[in-house]
Design a protein around this motif. Structure first.
Motif, PDB file in Angstrom:
ATOM      1  N   LEU A  17       0.831  -1.208   0.000  1.00 52.33           N
ATOM      2  CA  LEU A  17       0.000   0.000   0.000  1.00 52.33           C
ATOM      3  C   LEU A  17       0.866   1.259   0.000  1.00 52.33           C
ATOM      4  CD1 LEU A  17      -2.818  -1.038   2.485  1.00 52.33           C
ATOM      5  CD2 LEU A  17      -2.997  -0.757   0.008  1.00 52.33           C
ATOM      6  N   GLY A  18       1.936   1.233   0.781  1.00 56.94           N
ATOM      7  CA  GLY A  18       2.850   2.375   0.803  1.00 56.94           C
ATOM      8  C   GLY A  18       3.492   2.614  -0.554  1.00 56.94           C
ATOM      9  N   LEU A  19       3.914   1.534  -1.195  1.00 60.42           N
ATOM     10  CA  LEU A  19       4.506   1.670  -2.527  1.00 60.42           C
ATOM     11  C   LEU A  19       3.486   2.164  -3.548  1.00 60.42           C
ATOM     12  CD1 LEU A  19       6.682  -1.575  -2.751  1.00 60.42           C
ATOM     13  CD2 LEU A  19       7.496   0.786  -2.603  1.00 60.42           C
ATOM     14  N   GLY A  20       2.230   1.791  -3.361  1.00 59.35           N
ATOM     15  CA  GLY A  20       1.183   2.214  -4.291  1.00 59.35           C
ATOM     16  C   GLY A  20       0.934   3.709  -4.260  1.00 59.35           C
ATOM     17  N   PHE A  21       1.162   4.327  -3.105  1.00 58.95           N
ATOM     18  CA  PHE A  21       0.942   5.765  -2.984  1.00 58.95           C
ATOM     19  C   PHE A  21       2.214   6.576  -3.200  1.00 58.95           C
ATOM     20  CE2 PHE A  21      -2.767   4.235  -0.563  1.00 58.95           C
ATOM     21  CZ  PHE A  21      -3.741   4.903  -1.266  1.00 58.95           C
ATOM     22  N   ARG A  22       3.356   5.888  -3.370  1.00 62.93           N
ATOM     23  CA  ARG A  22       4.629   6.579  -3.593  1.00 62.93           C
ATOM     24  C   ARG A  22       4.638   7.180  -4.990  1.00 62.93           C
ATOM     25  NH1 ARG A  22      10.052   4.204  -5.330  1.00 62.93           N
ATOM     26  NH2 ARG A  22       8.556   2.785  -6.264  1.00 62.93           N
ATOM     27  N   SER A  23       5.007   8.430  -5.079  1.00 65.78           N
ATOM     28  CA  SER A  23       5.031   9.132  -6.358  1.00 65.78           C
ATOM     29  C   SER A  23       6.284   8.752  -7.147  1.00 65.78           C
ATOM     30  CB  SER A  23       5.017  10.639  -6.120  1.00 65.78           C
ATOM     31  OG  SER A  23       4.982  11.325  -7.341  1.00 65.78           O
ATOM     32  N   VAL A  24       6.120   8.567  -8.452  1.00 64.73           N
ATOM     33  CA  VAL A  24       7.252   8.283  -9.334  1.00 64.73           C
ATOM     34  C   VAL A  24       7.397   9.432 -10.330  1.00 64.73           C
ATOM     35  CG1 VAL A  24       7.089   5.776  -9.130  1.00 64.73           C
ATOM     36  CG2 VAL A  24       5.823   6.932 -10.915  1.00 64.73           C
ATOM     37  N   SER A  25       8.598   9.569 -10.862  1.00 69.62           N
ATOM     38  CA  SER A  25       8.827  10.635 -11.838  1.00 69.62           C
ATOM     39  C   SER A  25       9.684  10.106 -12.984  1.00 69.62           C
ATOM     40  CB  SER A  25       9.509  11.834 -11.176  1.00 69.62           C
ATOM     41  OG  SER A  25      10.761  11.458 -10.676  1.00 69.62           O
ATOM     42  N   ALA A  26       9.596  10.792 -14.101  1.00 66.20           N
ATOM     43  CA  ALA A  26      10.399  10.457 -15.281  1.00 66.20           C
ATOM     44  C   ALA A  26      10.820  11.756 -15.951  1.00 66.20           C
ATOM     45  CB  ALA A  26       9.594   9.596 -16.245  1.00 66.20           C
ATOM     46  N   ASP A  27      12.088  11.884 -16.189  1.00 69.97           N
ATOM     47  CA  ASP A  27      12.638  13.078 -16.835  1.00 69.97           C
ATOM     48  C   ASP A  27      12.229  14.352 -16.105  1.00 69.97           C
ATOM     49  OD1 ASP A  27      13.767  11.436 -18.777  1.00 69.97           O
ATOM     50  OD2 ASP A  27      12.019  11.624 -20.102  1.00 69.97           O
ATOM     51  N   GLY A  28      12.176  14.293 -14.775  1.00 68.59           N
ATOM     52  CA  GLY A  28      11.845  15.470 -13.972  1.00 68.59           C
ATOM     53  C   GLY A  28      10.370  15.806 -13.921  1.00 68.59           C
ATOM     54  N   VAL A  29       9.527  14.972 -14.492  1.00 70.17           N
ATOM     55  CA  VAL A  29       8.084  15.213 -14.492  1.00 70.17           C
ATOM     56  C   VAL A  29       7.434  14.243 -13.508  1.00 70.17           C
ATOM     57  CG1 VAL A  29       5.981  15.149 -15.893  1.00 70.17           C
ATOM     58  CG2 VAL A  29       8.119  15.934 -16.899  1.00 70.17           C
ATOM     59  N   ASP A  30       6.567  14.774 -12.652  1.00 74.90           N
ATOM     60  CA  ASP A  30       5.857  13.933 -11.705  1.00 74.90           C
ATOM     61  C   ASP A  30       4.811  13.111 -12.451  1.00 74.90           C
ATOM     62  OD1 ASP A  30       4.897  12.821  -9.332  1.00 74.90           O
ATOM     63  OD2 ASP A  30       3.465  14.453  -9.045  1.00 74.90           O
ATOM     64  N   CYS A  31       4.926  11.791 -12.351  1.00 75.62           N
ATOM     65  CA  CYS A  31       4.004  10.896 -13.053  1.00 75.62           C
ATOM     66  C   CYS A  31       2.825  10.472 -12.176  1.00 75.62           C
ATOM     67  CB  CYS A  31       4.747   9.647 -13.516  1.00 75.62           C
ATOM     68  SG  CYS A  31       6.089   9.990 -14.663  1.00 75.62           S
ATOM     69  N   GLY A  32       2.851  10.815 -10.911  1.00 75.45           N
ATOM     70  CA  GLY A  32       1.817  10.378  -9.990  1.00 75.45           C
ATOM     71  C   GLY A  32       2.246   9.074  -9.337  1.00 75.45           C
ATOM     72  N   SER A  33       1.274   8.296  -8.879  1.00 71.23           N
ATOM     73  CA  SER A  33       1.575   7.029  -8.219  1.00 71.23           C
ATOM     74  C   SER A  33       0.796   5.901  -8.885  1.00 71.23           C
ATOM     75  CB  SER A  33       1.205   7.113  -6.740  1.00 71.23           C
ATOM     76  OG  SER A  33      -0.195   7.232  -6.592  1.00 71.23           O
ATOM     77  N   ALA A  34       1.037   4.675  -8.428  1.00 73.64           N
ATOM     78  CA  ALA A  34       0.345   3.520  -9.007  1.00 73.64           C
ATOM     79  C   ALA A  34      -1.154   3.619  -8.776  1.00 73.64           C
ATOM     80  CB  ALA A  34       0.887   2.233  -8.406  1.00 73.64           C
ATOM     81  N   PHE A  35      -1.566   4.143  -7.617  1.00 74.84           N
ATOM     82  CA  PHE A  35      -2.991   4.246  -7.302  1.00 74.84           C
ATOM     83  C   PHE A  35      -3.623   5.516  -7.850  1.00 74.84           C
ATOM     84  CE2 PHE A  35      -2.123   1.598  -3.283  1.00 74.84           C
ATOM     85  CZ  PHE A  35      -2.275   0.427  -3.983  1.00 74.84           C
ATOM     86  N   SER A  36      -2.797   6.531  -8.129  1.00 77.18           N
ATOM     87  CA  SER A  36      -3.328   7.804  -8.603  1.00 77.18           C
ATOM     88  C   SER A  36      -2.375   8.434  -9.612  1.00 77.18           C
ATOM     89  CB  SER A  36      -3.518   8.747  -7.405  1.00 77.18           C
ATOM     90  OG  SER A  36      -3.985   9.986  -7.836  1.00 77.18           O
ATOM     91  N   PRO A  37      -2.438   7.993 -10.879  1.00 76.18           N
ATOM     92  CA  PRO A  37      -1.562   8.576 -11.894  1.00 76.18           C
ATOM     93  C   PRO A  37      -1.844  10.068 -12.072  1.00 76.18           C
ATOM     94  CG  PRO A  37      -2.689   6.619 -12.730  1.00 76.18           C
ATOM     95  CD  PRO A  37      -3.291   6.954 -11.417  1.00 76.18           C
ATOM     96  N   ALA A  38      -0.846  10.789 -12.546  1.00 71.66           N
ATOM     97  CA  ALA A  38      -0.998  12.226 -12.768  1.00 71.66           C
ATOM     98  C   ALA A  38      -2.079  12.486 -13.817  1.00 71.66           C
ATOM     99  CB  ALA A  38       0.325  12.835 -13.202  1.00 71.66           C
ATOM    100  N   ARG A  39      -2.811  13.545 -13.621  1.00 73.90           N
ATOM    101  CA  ARG A  39      -3.862  13.904 -14.576  1.00 73.90           C
ATOM    102  C   ARG A  39      -3.274  14.735 -15.703  1.00 73.90           C
ATOM    103  NH1 ARG A  39      -7.701  14.417  -9.904  1.00 73.90           N
ATOM    104  NH2 ARG A  39      -8.866  12.482 -10.087  1.00 73.90           N
TER     105      ARG A  39
END
Length: 84
Positions: A17-39
């Motif tokens: 669950l913690g990993l699911g809410f952890r935010s990931v990024s690519a090329d300096g852009v916030d991609c959101g998390s597994a449970f809530s991708p960026a809009r």
């Protein structure tokens, strides 16, 4: 033994669950998390990062649930042997 398996299962579910809410990024852009991708429109690099994150979260959660189930089954089997 079943308490150890159940405890490990709970820990893995919480970690998943913690990993699911952890935010990931690519090329300096916030991609959101597994449970809530960026809009909105995100770069294609986010697809790979989010796919990897979702796969990791799924594996950890499934492993946790399986450990919980095995712990429960062992408890039920042991309780039936005591009754018999």
């Amino acid at each position: 033994m079943n308490k150890i398996l159940a405890g490990a299962g709970v820990v893995l579910v919480l970690v998943g669950l913690g990993l699911g809410f952890r935010s990931v990024s690519a090329d300096g852009v916030d991609c959101g998390s597994a449970f809530s991708p960026a809009r909105g429109i995100t770069p294609m690099a986010c697809d790979g990062q989010l796919d990897s994150s979702v796969t990791l979260v799924t594996v950890v959660l499934v492993a946790g649930v399986l450990l919980l189930a095995v712990g429960l089954v062992l408890k039920l089997v042991r309780d039936r042997r005591v009754e018999a």
